[in-house]
Scaffold this active site. Structure first.
Site, PDB file in Angstrom:
ATOM      1  N   LYS A  57       0.873  -1.175   0.000  1.00 24.05           N
ATOM      2  CA  LYS A  57       0.000   0.000   0.000  1.00 24.05           C
ATOM      3  C   LYS A  57       0.914   1.230   0.000  1.00 24.05           C
ATOM      4  CE  LYS A  57      -3.784   2.537   1.159  1.00 24.05           C
ATOM      5  NZ  LYS A  57      -4.445   2.305   2.459  1.00 24.05           N
ATOM      6  N   SER A  59       1.311   5.625  -1.486  1.00 22.64           N
ATOM      7  CA  SER A  59       0.606   6.826  -1.907  1.00 22.64           C
ATOM      8  C   SER A  59       0.426   6.823  -3.418  1.00 22.64           C
ATOM      9  CB  SER A  59       1.407   8.074  -1.518  1.00 22.64           C
ATOM     10  OG  SER A  59       1.573   8.177  -0.134  1.00 22.64           O
ATOM     11  N   THR A 111       0.323  11.450  -1.237  1.00 20.81           N
ATOM     12  CA  THR A 111      -0.718  12.175  -1.958  1.00 20.81           C
ATOM     13  C   THR A 111      -1.085  13.437  -1.197  1.00 20.81           C
ATOM     14  OG1 THR A 111      -1.570  10.059  -2.731  1.00 20.81           O
ATOM     15  CG2 THR A 111      -2.985  11.970  -3.021  1.00 20.81           C
ATOM     16  N   ALA A 112      -1.092  13.362   0.129  1.00 20.37           N
ATOM     17  CA  ALA A 112      -1.415  14.539   0.941  1.00 20.37           C
ATOM     18  C   ALA A 112      -0.474  15.686   0.591  1.00 20.37           C
ATOM     19  CB  ALA A 112      -1.310  14.193   2.423  1.00 20.37           C
ATOM     20  N   HIS A 155      -5.667  10.481   7.713  1.00 23.77           N
ATOM     21  CA  HIS A 155      -6.287   9.425   8.515  1.00 23.77           C
ATOM     22  C   HIS A 155      -7.208   9.986   9.603  1.00 23.77           C
ATOM     23  CE1 HIS A 155      -3.896   6.794   6.189  1.00 23.77           C
ATOM     24  NE2 HIS A 155      -2.777   6.937   6.854  1.00 23.77           N
TER      25      HIS A 155
END
Length: 283
Positions: A57, A59, A111-112, A155
Site C-alpha cells: 500500500k 501513496s 498524496t497529501a 487518517h
C-alpha cells in the site's frame, strides 16, 4: 506465476487492517499466504521504490516512480469524498500566513503532500519556509507543542485534531473536489508485474468483501494495530476510508488518479505517467 507465499506491506491504520484482515489470516480461499510488514506510508513508499516487497500500500503520488516494476491493482486502496488531508495550526489565520513557516508532512511522496503543493501554489505566495517529514501520528503533537507552525495530517486526525486544541486552516480534499468534481485518490495497492495480477486483485477484492460481510471478525486485529485510537474513532475511520472505491476503482476512480498525476506532472512535481502504465490487464 505467483508463489504460495508473498511479502506484503500496509499501514497499521484501521482502514488497512480492516481491508486486509481476511487475506492476512488465510480467510480468502485460494489466495497466497502473506508475510505482513506494518509501516507508515513514508516507509512503504520507500520500500516500493527499492523494490523490496511483492504487494504494498503506497501513496498514489508515489506511483510515477515505481510503475516500471509494479502495477496498480484496481481494488484494496483508499479513495473517497470528504476524506481529504487537513492543514492544522494552533490558531486560526489565513493560508497566506503560512508563508515562510515550518510545515510538517507525513511523506514527501504522499498524496497529501502532492495535494498540498498544488493548493499552496495558489494560496501561499512565496511558499512555505520549510517542509519537515514526520510520522503522521507525531504531527499533531508537534503542532500543539510549537515544534512546527502547521501540520498536514491524514487518517483519523480528521476526527481527533480538536483534542489537541488545533484548528483546521484548509481541507485539501474540499479544494480538490471543488476543482475537479472527482474523489480524492489517497492510497494505492500495487503488486509486482511479474505476479498473477488478476489473482491478486481477486484476493484483495475478496478480502474487502469478507470484511464487510463480518465486520466483527477483524475488530481485535484492527484494535491491536491502531495507534492510540478509541474504538469509536476506529469505526469512523473505517466507514470513511473503506468504501465502494476500495472494492473497485471503476471509471471514476481511474479518472481521479489520472487527474491527480496529470496535474502534478503539468506542474513539474512528478514524472509524466501514461495511461498504459496505469492500466490493469483485462480492463
Amino acid at each position: 506465476m505467483t508463489p504460495a507465499r508473498l511479502s506484503m506491506a500496509y499501514s497499521p491504520c484501521p482502514n488497512d487492517t480492516f481491508t486486509f484482515h481476511a487475506w492476512a489470516h488465510g480467510l480468502v480461499p485460494g489466495a497466497p499466504e502473506v508475510d505482513v510488514t506494518y509501516a507508515d506510508i513514508d516507509v512503504t513508499n520507500g520500500l516500493a521504490e527499492r523494490g523490496g516487497l511483492d504487494v504494498l500500500k503506497i501513496s498514489y503520488a508515489a506511483l510515477p516512480w515505481v510503475l516500471d516494476e509494479y502495477a496498480l491493482l484496481p481494488c484494496g486502496g483508499a479513495l473517497g469524498r470528504g476524506c481529504g488531508p487537513l492543514v492544522l495550526a494552533r490558531e486560526a489565520h489565513t493560508p497566506a500566513d503560512l508563508a515562510g513557516r515550518v510545515v510538517a508532512v507525513p511523506s514527501e511522496r504522499s498524496t497529501a503532500y502532492l495535494l498540498f503543493r498544488l493548493w499552496a501554489a495558489r494560496e501561499i505566495p512565496g511558499g512555505v519556509g520549510e517542509i519537515r517529514v514526520m510520522p503522521f501520528h507525531t504531527i499533531m503533537p508537534a503542532v500543539r507543542d510549537g515544534v512546527v507552525d502547521a501540520g498536514l495530517v491524514i487518517h483519523e486526525a480528521r476526527f481527533t485534531y480538536h483534542e489537541f486544541g488545533l484548528v483546521s486552516l484548509a481541507d485539501m480534499g474540499e479544494a480538490w473536489e471543488a476543482d475537479t468534481g472527482l474523489p480524492i485518490p489517497l492510497g494505492a495497492i500495487i503488486a509486482r508485474r511479474s505476479l498473477d495480477l488478476p489473482a491478486l486483485a481477486a484476493a484483495a477484492r475478496a478480502s474487502v468483501e469478507h470484511a464487510w460481510s463480518d465486520p466483527a471478525a477483524s475488530r481485535d486485529y484492527v484494535h491491536a494495530h491502531a495507534q492510540e485510537m478509541s474504538p469509536a474513532v476506529q469505526e469512523q475511520h473505517i466507514a470513511l476510508y473503506v468504501n465502494a472505491f476500495t472494492r473497485e476503482l471503476g471509471d471514476e476512480g481511474y479518472a481521479a488518479v489520472h487527474a491527480l498525476l496529470d496535474r502534478a506532472a503539468d506542474e513539474g512535481l512528478v514524472p509524466r505517467v501514461s495511461r498504459e502504465a496505469l492500466a490493469f490487464p483485462g480492463r
